[in-house]
Design a protein around this motif. Structure first.
Motif, PDB file in Angstrom:
ATOM      1  N   SER A 106     -16.253  14.261  20.699  1.00  0.00           N
ATOM      2  CA  SER A 106     -16.385  12.820  20.854  1.00  0.00           C
ATOM      3  C   SER A 106     -16.569  12.473  22.316  1.00  0.00           C
ATOM      4  O   SER A 106     -15.981  13.084  23.185  1.00  0.00           O
ATOM      5  N   SER A 107     -17.448  11.474  22.585  1.00  0.00           N
ATOM      6  CA  SER A 107     -17.498  10.890  23.921  1.00  0.00           C
ATOM      7  C   SER A 107     -16.437   9.800  23.940  1.00  0.00           C
ATOM      8  O   SER A 107     -16.730   8.620  23.783  1.00  0.00           O
ATOM      9  N   VAL A 108     -15.193  10.201  24.053  1.00  0.00           N
ATOM     10  CA  VAL A 108     -14.044   9.319  23.837  1.00  0.00           C
ATOM     11  C   VAL A 108     -14.108   8.105  24.760  1.00  0.00           C
ATOM     12  O   VAL A 108     -14.368   8.215  25.947  1.00  0.00           O
ATOM     13  N   PRO A 109     -13.890   6.884  24.206  1.00  0.00           N
ATOM     14  CA  PRO A 109     -13.902   5.681  25.040  1.00  0.00           C
ATOM     15  C   PRO A 109     -12.629   5.523  25.853  1.00  0.00           C
ATOM     16  O   PRO A 109     -12.600   4.750  26.814  1.00  0.00           O
ATOM     17  N   GLU A 110     -11.558   6.213  25.458  1.00  0.00           N
ATOM     18  CA  GLU A 110     -10.292   6.071  26.159  1.00  0.00           C
ATOM     19  C   GLU A 110      -9.407   7.290  25.924  1.00  0.00           C
ATOM     20  O   GLU A 110      -9.643   8.097  25.014  1.00  0.00           O
ATOM     21  N   PHE A 111      -8.396   7.423  26.778  1.00  0.00           N
ATOM     22  CA  PHE A 111      -7.391   8.481  26.638  1.00  0.00           C
ATOM     23  C   PHE A 111      -6.027   7.832  26.460  1.00  0.00           C
ATOM     24  O   PHE A 111      -5.826   6.650  26.758  1.00  0.00           O
ATOM     25  N   LEU A 112      -5.092   8.624  25.969  1.00  0.00           N
ATOM     26  CA  LEU A 112      -3.716   8.172  25.793  1.00  0.00           C
ATOM     27  C   LEU A 112      -2.818   8.935  26.752  1.00  0.00           C
ATOM     28  O   LEU A 112      -2.749  10.166  26.709  1.00  0.00           O
ATOM     29  N   LEU A 113      -2.115   8.193  27.629  1.00  0.00           N
ATOM     30  CA  LEU A 113      -1.167   8.795  28.571  1.00  0.00           C
ATOM     31  C   LEU A 113       0.223   8.729  27.937  1.00  0.00           C
ATOM     32  O   LEU A 113       0.904   7.705  27.986  1.00  0.00           O
ATOM     33  N   LEU A 114       0.643   9.834  27.343  1.00  0.00           N
ATOM     34  CA  LEU A 114       1.810   9.815  26.459  1.00  0.00           C
ATOM     35  C   LEU A 114       3.082  10.406  27.062  1.00  0.00           C
ATOM     36  O   LEU A 114       4.068  10.554  26.354  1.00  0.00           O
ATOM     37  N   TRP A 115       3.068  10.765  28.355  1.00  0.00           N
ATOM     38  CA  TRP A 115       4.253  11.440  28.884  1.00  0.00           C
ATOM     39  C   TRP A 115       5.508  10.586  28.762  1.00  0.00           C
ATOM     40  O   TRP A 115       6.521  11.024  28.234  1.00  0.00           O
ATOM     41  N   LEU A 116       5.440   9.334  29.222  1.00  0.00           N
ATOM     42  CA  LEU A 116       6.634   8.494  29.220  1.00  0.00           C
ATOM     43  C   LEU A 116       7.041   8.107  27.805  1.00  0.00           C
ATOM     44  O   LEU A 116       8.229   8.092  27.469  1.00  0.00           O
ATOM     45  N   SER A 117       6.058   7.832  26.938  1.00  0.00           N
ATOM     46  CA  SER A 117       6.377   7.385  25.578  1.00  0.00           C
ATOM     47  C   SER A 117       6.990   8.503  24.737  1.00  0.00           C
ATOM     48  O   SER A 117       7.618   8.225  23.709  1.00  0.00           O
ATOM     49  N   ARG A 118       6.810   9.752  25.135  1.00  0.00           N
ATOM     50  CA  ARG A 118       7.389  10.873  24.386  1.00  0.00           C
ATOM     51  C   ARG A 118       8.859  11.100  24.720  1.00  0.00           C
ATOM     52  O   ARG A 118       9.523  11.902  24.069  1.00  0.00           O
ATOM     53  N   GLN A 119       9.363  10.407  25.732  1.00  0.00           N
ATOM     54  CA  GLN A 119      10.767  10.549  26.093  1.00  0.00           C
ATOM     55  C   GLN A 119      11.624   9.650  25.192  1.00  0.00           C
ATOM     56  O   GLN A 119      11.141   8.647  24.651  1.00  0.00           O
ATOM     57  N   PRO A 120      12.916   9.979  24.998  1.00  0.00           N
ATOM     58  CA  PRO A 120      13.807   9.086  24.253  1.00  0.00           C
ATOM     59  C   PRO A 120      13.843   7.694  24.869  1.00  0.00           C
ATOM     60  O   PRO A 120      13.629   7.532  26.075  1.00  0.00           O
ATOM     61  N   GLN A 121      14.108   6.667  24.053  1.00  0.00           N
ATOM     62  CA  GLN A 121      14.020   5.284  24.496  1.00  0.00           C
ATOM     63  C   GLN A 121      14.889   5.010  25.717  1.00  0.00           C
ATOM     64  O   GLN A 121      14.458   4.374  26.688  1.00  0.00           O
TER      65      GLN A 121
END
Length: 313
Positions: free
Chosen positions: A7-22
């Protein structure tokens, strides 16, 4: 790999912080916000003090003000986007935004690298050739060293950004970092990344290693000169200054080498993230303290600047 997995992806997901516990997310958000504010405030104070005090209009402080500007810009390339995404509960970054972030990250990272070498050369001339310091470190040479560094950094960043722009990526476009990191993007690509990796290991290595060698040679010469000084207090003062500089140099180069010049199988995403936090956030925050706030002349300039502000109000 079939075409449906590309895919010529239109965007990326920066998931480092969201993968941490709340709870940990809130703690990390506060920590990164605090470090960023300290970085901006500390480095801007250094720039203001140097620009407003004529006694600090010397080559050493000229390079230091440039380093402070680069450090603020370096942190501003990554941290505000991460903080904004956390507030908005969105982890996305557009493909063009990702390439833009990558470009400026390389530019300011290279400039940090070059300025460390230029400052080491400045100290080499001051310690090893003090009688010729004013004739060697002329304003023209200082301007040439900084402007030349900017040209090389911009061209190097443009090269790697254009090489990254030609790649295609998997539909799974999650980046386990808080910014668009080169190594993470290469792992996501479904194209042939041989040219990118070859340029990183050749041209990229040359860009990083050459200033490091200049720093090493400069400090070997400085150490040799200082050892010949009879005064113990003078030796200790010189070695203390060199130790602070070399500590930041080791932190800066050590983390970059650990991330970008090791086989991808030798380290995890968590290790990569910890290393990138050190050189993108921690090092720019520490630079004002290590290079500046321990300096009597600069502390005096800061006190005079604050006194003028209080008097004017």
């Amino acid at each position: 790999m079939s075409g449906t997995n590309k895919s010529s992806v239109p965007e990326f997901l920066l998931l480092w912080l969201s993968r941490q516990p709340q709870q940990q997310q809130q703690l990390l958000f506060g920590l990164f916000l605090s470090m960023y504010l300290v970085t901006v405030l500390g480095n801007l104070l250094i720039i203001l003090a140097i620009s407003t005090d004529s006694r600090l209009h010397t080559p050493m402080y000229f390079f230091l003000s440039n380093l402070s500007f680069v450090d603020v810009s370096f942190s501003s390339t990554t941290v505000p986007k991460m903080l904004t995404n956390h507030i908005l509960r969105s982890q996305t970054i557009s493909f063009s935004g990702c390439l833009t972030q990558l470009y400026f990250l390389i530019v300011f990272g290279d400039m940090d690298n070059f300025l460390l070498a230029v400052m080491a050369y400045d100290r080499f001339v001051a310690v090893c050739h003090p009688l010729h310091y004013t004739t060697r470190m002329t304003p023209q040479l200082c301007a040439l060293l900084v402007s030349g560094s900017w040209v090389i950094a911009i061209l190097n960043a443009l090269l790697h950004t254009l090489l990254m722009a030609r790649l295609s990526f998997y539909v799974d476009n999650t980046i386990p970092h808080f910014f668009c990191d080169v190594s993470a993007l290469l792992k996501l690509s479904c194209s042939d990344t041989h040219l990118n990796e070859m340029m990183i290991l050749t041209e990229g290595s040359f860009i990083m290693i050459t200033p490091f060698i200049c720093i090493l040679v400069s400090y070997i010469c400085i150490t040799w000169t200082v050892l010949r000084v009879p005064s113990t207090s003078s030796k200790w003062k010189a070695f203390s200054t060199c130790g602070s500089h070399l500590a930041v140099v080791s932190l800066f180069y050590g983390t970059i080498i650990a991330v970008y010049f090791n086989p991808s199988s030798s380290h995890s995403a968590e290790t990569d993230t910890a290393a990138t936090v050190l050189y993108t956030v921690v090092t720019p925050m520490l630079n004002p303290f290590i290079y500046s706030l321990r300096n009597k002349e600069l502390k005096g300039a800061l006190r005079r600047m604050i006194s003028r502000k209080r008097f004017s109000t």
